[in-house]
Design a protein around this motif. Structure first.
Motif, PDB file in Angstrom:
ATOM      1  N   GLN A 220       0.757  -1.236   0.024  1.00  0.00           N
ATOM      2  CA  GLN A 220       0.007  -0.132  -0.076  1.00  0.00           C
ATOM      3  C   GLN A 220       0.719   1.324  -0.225  1.00  0.00           C
ATOM      4  OE1 GLN A 220      -3.236   0.020   2.879  1.00  0.00           O
ATOM      5  NE2 GLN A 220      -3.336  -2.310   2.766  1.00  0.00           N
ATOM      6  N   HIS A 224       1.348   4.241  -2.988  1.00  0.00           N
ATOM      7  CA  HIS A 224       1.327   5.562  -2.639  1.00  0.00           C
ATOM      8  C   HIS A 224       2.504   6.340  -3.098  1.00  0.00           C
ATOM      9  CE1 HIS A 224       0.005   9.028  -0.403  1.00  0.00           C
ATOM     10  NE2 HIS A 224       0.973   9.147   0.152  1.00  0.00           N
ATOM     11  N   ASN A 228       2.494   9.235  -6.231  1.00  0.00           N
ATOM     12  CA  ASN A 228       2.891  10.398  -5.996  1.00  0.00           C
ATOM     13  C   ASN A 228       4.034  10.941  -6.960  1.00  0.00           C
ATOM     14  OD1 ASN A 228       1.324  11.232  -3.757  1.00  0.00           O
ATOM     15  ND2 ASN A 228       2.932  10.669  -2.347  1.00  0.00           N
ATOM     16  N   GLU A 294      -6.212   6.679  -7.965  1.00  0.00           N
ATOM     17  CA  GLU A 294      -4.960   7.065  -7.233  1.00  0.00           C
ATOM     18  C   GLU A 294      -3.992   7.831  -8.120  1.00  0.00           C
ATOM     19  OE1 GLU A 294      -4.951   4.329  -3.288  1.00  0.00           O
ATOM     20  OE2 GLU A 294      -4.070   3.587  -5.284  1.00  0.00           O
ATOM     21  N   ASN A 340      -7.782   3.760   4.763  1.00  0.00           N
ATOM     22  CA  ASN A 340      -7.265   3.223   3.745  1.00  0.00           C
ATOM     23  C   ASN A 340      -8.166   3.106   2.329  1.00  0.00           C
ATOM     24  OD1 ASN A 340      -5.069   2.628   5.014  1.00  0.00           O
ATOM     25  ND2 ASN A 340      -5.598   0.818   5.942  1.00  0.00           N
TER      26      ASN A 340
END
Length: 345
Positions: A220, A224, A228, A294, A340
């Motif tokens: 996870q 992330h 980014n 995301e 989450n």
């Protein structure tokens, strides 16, 4: 498009905080109080707080239970471990290639931590297999990726995306490789994870499922990190932020979801109690939508905003201060985030 330039070992004329995520200037001296991206240091601390080793996990009960599994359950177990071993092996190498071209020394440091964690993941598969099977069987499982046609198809899909970047490192191939990375870490594991979490809720292979939970927690954070980097890359290089690249993300995730669904049907061609294939298909599309969102791109699948396998959340939940559902004793987990987001998109 111009090739990527490797980060210099050191540069006395450049600032410590980089001037660009790629092809920028940086002294390559890392000062966590002087970095370009505000999210880098908190993410570093979270990754460190996740530290674990497979030796923490007592496999004695799993050893006894593995021998009593149905033949098709053992086969699913073996093939999933074989898949994970391949993916985490190439992930270690890919992340080191990425680190060479990230101008920002804090992001290079995060890649180093990520690479280390992938090595731990890979070693954990050896640890599990050496506990429950013979050395001969373990060696056979680690060869699955070469010979199993369904496994080979989905692995080649990722590996070829990585190789395009390794052989021709440009901003475009770098961006594309990040998409494959998020697929690997944020989608390709999830049929396998669901198998082990389902075993755990039936009080089987609880120790192996604990290990999978630790790996899930790491992945996870890896997603992330790369999400980014992807968004920072588009911001700094608007020539990459095109409709064509948006479509690439969506279509690549659609293909990845198709391969993941095919893999699930192949794994569970003999039904596994507790796993509904229709729900699993919907879960895979839900996760694909989640990952694309995301990345800041429009979701590829219409609908699929709710997690259809809500029972899985407790097995993925890694918030600190929770009672360990596996061993029913206090275990302090680091908190990955305030939410989450596994239920809603």
């Amino acid at each position: 498009m111009d090739s990527l330039k490797e980060r210099k070992l050191y540069d006395v004329t450049a600032p410590n905080a980089s001037t660009g995520i790629i092809n920028g200037e940086s002294s390559n001296v890392l000062n966590w109080d002087d970095t370009r991206f505000s999210w880098a240091y908190p993410l570093y601390k979270n990754m460190l707080a996740n530290f674990w080793t497979p030796f923490e996990i007592n496999m004695s009960t799993d050893i006894k239970q593995y021998e009593k599994l149905e033949a098709h359950e053992q086969e699913a177990f073996n093939k999933i471990i074989g898949l994970l071993a391949f993916l985490d092996s190439i992930q270690t190498d890919y992340s080191m290639h990425v680190a060479r071209y990230l101008t920002d020394s804090s992001l290079s440091a995060l890649m180093t931590v990520l690479s280390f964690q992938e090595v731990v993941h890979n070693q954990s598969y050896s640890y599990v297999l050496s506990s429950v099977t013979s050395k001969q069987k373990q060696d056979e499982i680690f060869e699955y990726w070469k010979h199993d046609p369904v496994l080979r198809e989905r692995n080649d899909f990722i590996a070829q995306g990585y190789e395009a970047f390794v052989k021709n490192p440009t901003p475009q191939t770098f961006l594309e490789s990040i998409v494959y990375d998020v697929i690997l870490e944020g989608l390709n594991f999830y049929s396998g994870f669901s198998f082990f979490y389902n075993m755990a809720r039936n009080q089987k292979l609880v120790s192996t499922s604990t290990m999978i939970n630790y790996i899930n927690r790491d992945e996870q954070l890896h997603v992330h990190l790369f999400a980014n980097i992807f968004k920072a890359l588009l911001k700094e290089h608007p020539e990459l932020n095109t409709e064509k690249n948006h479509r690439f993300v969506q279509e690549t995730f659609k293909k990845a979801a198709e391969l993941e669904i095919n893999w699930a049907h192949y794994l569970f061609k003999e039904p596994i109690e507790g796993i509904n294939l229709n729900d699993l298909e919907a879960y895979i599309k839900f996760m694909a939508n989640k990952r694309v969102n995301e990345l800041g791109i429009e979701r590829p699948f219409e609908g699929y905003r709710k997690n259809p396998m809500r029972w899985i959340k407790i097995y993925e939940d890694v918030n600190s201060g929770k009672t360990d559902f596996f061993e029913q004793k206090s275990r302090q987990y680091t908190k990955v985030g305030t939410d989450n987001g596994f239920d809603d998109l």
